[in-house]
Design an enzyme around this catalytic site. Sequence first.
Site, PDB file in Angstrom:
ATOM      1  N   GLU A 198       0.835  -1.212   0.000  1.00 39.80           N
ATOM      2  CA  GLU A 198       0.000   0.000   0.000  1.00 39.80           C
ATOM      3  C   GLU A 198       0.859   1.246   0.000  1.00 39.80           C
ATOM      4  O   GLU A 198       2.001   1.239   0.458  1.00 39.80           O
ATOM      5  CB  GLU A 198      -0.956  -0.017   1.203  1.00 39.80           C
ATOM      6  CG  GLU A 198      -0.308  -0.340   2.549  1.00 39.80           C
ATOM      7  CD  GLU A 198      -0.145   0.867   3.459  1.00 39.80           C
ATOM      8  OE1 GLU A 198      -0.074   2.001   2.931  1.00 39.80           O
ATOM      9  OE2 GLU A 198      -0.064   0.667   4.673  1.00 39.80           O
TER      10      GLU A 198
ATOM     11  N   ARG B 137       0.676  -2.168  12.448  1.00 38.27           N
ATOM     12  CA  ARG B 137      -0.062  -3.131  11.627  1.00 38.27           C
ATOM     13  C   ARG B 137      -0.454  -2.541  10.275  1.00 38.27           C
ATOM     14  O   ARG B 137      -1.576  -2.660   9.815  1.00 38.27           O
ATOM     15  CB  ARG B 137      -1.284  -3.663  12.377  1.00 38.27           C
ATOM     16  CG  ARG B 137      -0.932  -4.312  13.695  1.00 38.27           C
ATOM     17  CD  ARG B 137      -2.118  -4.958  14.352  1.00 38.27           C
ATOM     18  NE  ARG B 137      -2.492  -6.189  13.657  1.00 38.27           N
ATOM     19  CZ  ARG B 137      -1.874  -7.360  13.826  1.00 38.27           C
ATOM     20  NH1 ARG B 137      -0.842  -7.464  14.649  1.00 38.27           N
ATOM     21  NH2 ARG B 137      -2.289  -8.439  13.186  1.00 38.27           N
TER      22      ARG B 137
ATOM     23  N   CYS C 250       7.703  -0.972  -1.724  1.00 40.70           N
ATOM     24  CA  CYS C 250       8.827  -1.914  -1.750  1.00 40.70           C
ATOM     25  C   CYS C 250       9.896  -1.634  -0.715  1.00 40.70           C
ATOM     26  O   CYS C 250      10.364  -2.556  -0.032  1.00 40.70           O
ATOM     27  CB  CYS C 250       9.441  -1.972  -3.146  1.00 40.70           C
ATOM     28  SG  CYS C 250      10.321  -0.461  -3.657  1.00 40.70           S
TER      29      CYS C 250
ATOM     30  N   HIS D 150      13.483   0.269  -7.128  1.00 42.99           N
ATOM     31  CA  HIS D 150      12.894  -0.853  -6.404  1.00 42.99           C
ATOM     32  C   HIS D 150      13.958  -1.499  -5.525  1.00 42.99           C
ATOM     33  O   HIS D 150      15.147  -1.476  -5.848  1.00 42.99           O
ATOM     34  CB  HIS D 150      12.340  -1.877  -7.410  1.00 42.99           C
ATOM     35  CG  HIS D 150      11.678  -3.062  -6.780  1.00 42.99           C
ATOM     36  ND1 HIS D 150      10.561  -2.953  -5.994  1.00 42.99           N
ATOM     37  CD2 HIS D 150      11.986  -4.386  -6.817  1.00 42.99           C
ATOM     38  CE1 HIS D 150      10.189  -4.155  -5.583  1.00 42.99           C
ATOM     39  NE2 HIS D 150      11.049  -5.045  -6.065  1.00 42.99           N
TER      40      HIS D 150
ATOM     41  N   ASP E 106      10.976 -11.186  -2.651  1.00 44.08           N
ATOM     42  CA  ASP E 106      10.397  -9.882  -2.947  1.00 44.08           C
ATOM     43  C   ASP E 106       8.939  -9.872  -2.497  1.00 44.08           C
ATOM     44  O   ASP E 106       8.068 -10.421  -3.176  1.00 44.08           O
ATOM     45  CB  ASP E 106      10.499  -9.587  -4.445  1.00 44.08           C
ATOM     46  CG  ASP E 106      10.208  -8.127  -4.775  1.00 44.08           C
ATOM     47  OD1 ASP E 106       9.606  -7.436  -3.930  1.00 44.08           O
ATOM     48  OD2 ASP E 106      10.596  -7.678  -5.870  1.00 44.08           O
TER      49      ASP E 106
END
Length: 309
Positions: A55, A80, A85, A123, A139
């Site tokens: 998210e 939580r 990435c 990334h 990943d």
Amino acid sequence: MIDAYLRRLGVEPPEWSGATATRTTSTASPVGALAPTVGLLRELHLRHLRVVPFENLSVHLGEEIVLEERRLVEKVVGARRGGFCYELNGAFGALLAGLGFEVTLLAARVYGEEGRLGIPYDHLALLVGTVDAGQWLADVGFGAHSHYPLRWERGVGQEDPGGVFRIVEAGPDGAEVKGAAAGGTEVGDLDVLRDGARVYRLEVRPRVLGDFVAGAWWHSTSPESHFTRSLICSRVTEDGGRVTLSGRRLKVTSGGKSVRKESVREESELAGDDEVLGVYRETFGIELERVPTVRATDRLTDRGRRSDG
């Protein structure tokens, strides 16, 4: 931290009984009961994808993104939440290292439209060494990708619930290197392919979290980044499909043999804020005080144009 992280993933450290995990003779602590095997890596990798959502809500809630292990783990475990990435793989890497795996951070550039590569440090992925099966590419921070870690092996097709993956040597123009150069030694960048399409290009040089600060800043502030242009919250479901909330649109897909064969099982537009907050809470385990809204990238773009000219 390790025990709390494992519980976040649905693993009770003293009671670990996964069929693929190997117990050691250590009884000093619950963590000592887990050996860094490929079986454990596979189990944790899949659990992470199912439990911790991919998210970008922090970008649109005005929350600071700090690339420090303690802060990343606190966000995933204490708050939580999920993340993108840098956050997800950064936190997962800290967990794996704490369990005794050898973890190396790798930088990658994602393939976009017309095969163009993204920015440097676009990334973050993980190269993970196990005690029983060599090295693996892990990943948990790419959204739709492999459900399990990939063997660190060149040119071999690897079947996964997310598709068929290959890691290949990349030439200077992105073409796959053929012949002896592809045989095994690390001669340059590597491309990760899914179902024949190039996903991202990996550099084999080890990195540290601080190297990715500029990339994280760009993706969370630039009007050219897809993370500033849209809201996303997504995770893998038990059947291998995916549930995704993009703004107010909720989409559920059923798993198939390949990511390209997923079928849409349900798609709907959520009405009020209470419904949106309820989906974040009940589907993704995220408690929010308000519904995030996409930042005004048009104003950012205008400001950027004025500063350029």
